[in-house]
Design an enzyme around this catalytic site. Structure first.
Site, PDB file in Angstrom:
ATOM      1  N   ALA A 251       0.828  -1.194   0.061  1.00  0.00           N
ATOM      2  CA  ALA A 251      -0.012   0.071   0.064  1.00  0.00           C
ATOM      3  C   ALA A 251       0.970   1.288   0.018  1.00  0.00           C
ATOM      4  O   ALA A 251       2.255   1.248   0.474  1.00  0.00           O
ATOM      5  CB  ALA A 251      -0.966   0.087   1.384  1.00  0.00           C
TER       6      ALA A 251
ATOM      7  N   GLU B  47      -2.217  -9.365  -0.188  1.00  0.00           N
ATOM      8  CA  GLU B  47      -3.686  -9.487   0.098  1.00  0.00           C
ATOM      9  C   GLU B  47      -4.428  -9.125  -1.137  1.00  0.00           C
ATOM     10  O   GLU B  47      -5.501 -10.055  -1.329  1.00  0.00           O
ATOM     11  CB  GLU B  47      -3.980  -8.253   0.974  1.00  0.00           C
ATOM     12  CG  GLU B  47      -3.299  -8.554   2.365  1.00  0.00           C
ATOM     13  CD  GLU B  47      -3.564  -7.328   3.133  1.00  0.00           C
ATOM     14  OE1 GLU B  47      -4.017  -7.614   4.494  1.00  0.00           O
ATOM     15  OE2 GLU B  47      -2.869  -6.281   3.063  1.00  0.00           O
TER      16      GLU B  47
END
Length: 258
Positions: A66, A115
């Site tokens: 991220a 993820e």
């Protein structure tokens, strides 16, 4: 639609979504997640799209995590909202999507990148890929489903080790532990994903969606009942009648998704 952070291309019945932030190692920011939500929602509603392949631009990274540049401004409530929005709009949307989605992991898949790959139904990795959840090095834990999906794929003990140490797995180690389905040379990565997806697309679209739903229910309190209900629903479809007739008459079925 014009996108700034992803590339979307459809060929035959496959839609290709490429995270296109190569200079940032394809890190996920809010804008990228918003664009992914839009692209996925449109693909699920488009009857001409049978399945999707998600990959990253370039040869270094699928998604290297991220974009954490905005994290210092967040408090506990902000962090909770960040995880909730991402889960709902992208990661759970992929995992529970009605169409098969394959992650073509072409390099680093770290944090939110792993993820994202784990939310997909199948994962293919290039031989240079490295995968891990290093959030603890930031004083965080995975927030986009990592603590839930990793144990399902590699087992609780290995998931504990990976998350608590923040260690990465090589592509071969990921294959050994069941985190990915196949490892290929990078030049063959998309072709392998296409091979698998095209085989899936030769099956009944109705049954594919039912199977994804049933498999996702595995381990839940009503998993067996969901399987029974979905199995029964298949008997009401033209695809089931076509599949059985084709089998009995020794021909290839022609499914319509009805």
């Amino acid at each position: 639609m014009s996108y700034q952070n992803i590339l979307v291309d459809t060929k035959d019945r496959i839609q290709y979504i490429t995270i296109n932030r190569e200079t940032k190692l394809n890190a996920l920011n809010k804008e990228t997640l918003d664009e992914l939500h839009t692209a996925l929602t449109q693909a699920f509603a488009d009857d001409s799209v049978g399945g999707l392949i998600i990959t990253g631009a370039g040869t270094k990274a699928f998604v290297a995590g991220a974009d954490i540049s905005g994290f210092p401004a967040l408090d506990a409530a902000g962090g909770t909202a960040l995880a909730q929005e991402g889960q709902t709009k992208v990661f759970d949307l992929i995992a529970n999507g009605p169409k098969p989605i394959i992650a073509a992991v072409n390099g680093f898949a770290l944090g939110g990148g792993l993820e994202l790959a784990m939310a997909c139904h199948i994962r293919i990795a290039s031989d240079n890929a490295k995968m891990g959840l290093p959030e603890l090095t930031l004083g965080l834990i995975p927030g986009y489903g990592g603590t839930q999906r990793l144990p399902q794929l590699v087992g609780k003990g290995k998931a504990m080790e990976m998350i608590l140490t923040s260690d990465m797995l090589t592509a071969d180690q990921a294959l050994q532990h069941g985190l990915v389905n196949h490892v290929t040379e990078q030049s063959a990565l998309i072709a392998k994903a296409e091979e698998i997806l095209n085989k899936i697309l030769s099956r009944s679209p109705f049954a594919v969606t039912a199977a994804i739903t049933a498999i996702n229910a595995a381990g839940s309190a009503d998993g067996y009942q969901q399987e029974i209900a979905l199995f029964g629903n298949c008997f009401g479809t033209a695809d089931m009648k076509e599949g059985v007739d084709a089998f009995l008459n020794k021909r290839k079925p022609v499914f319509t998704g009805k």
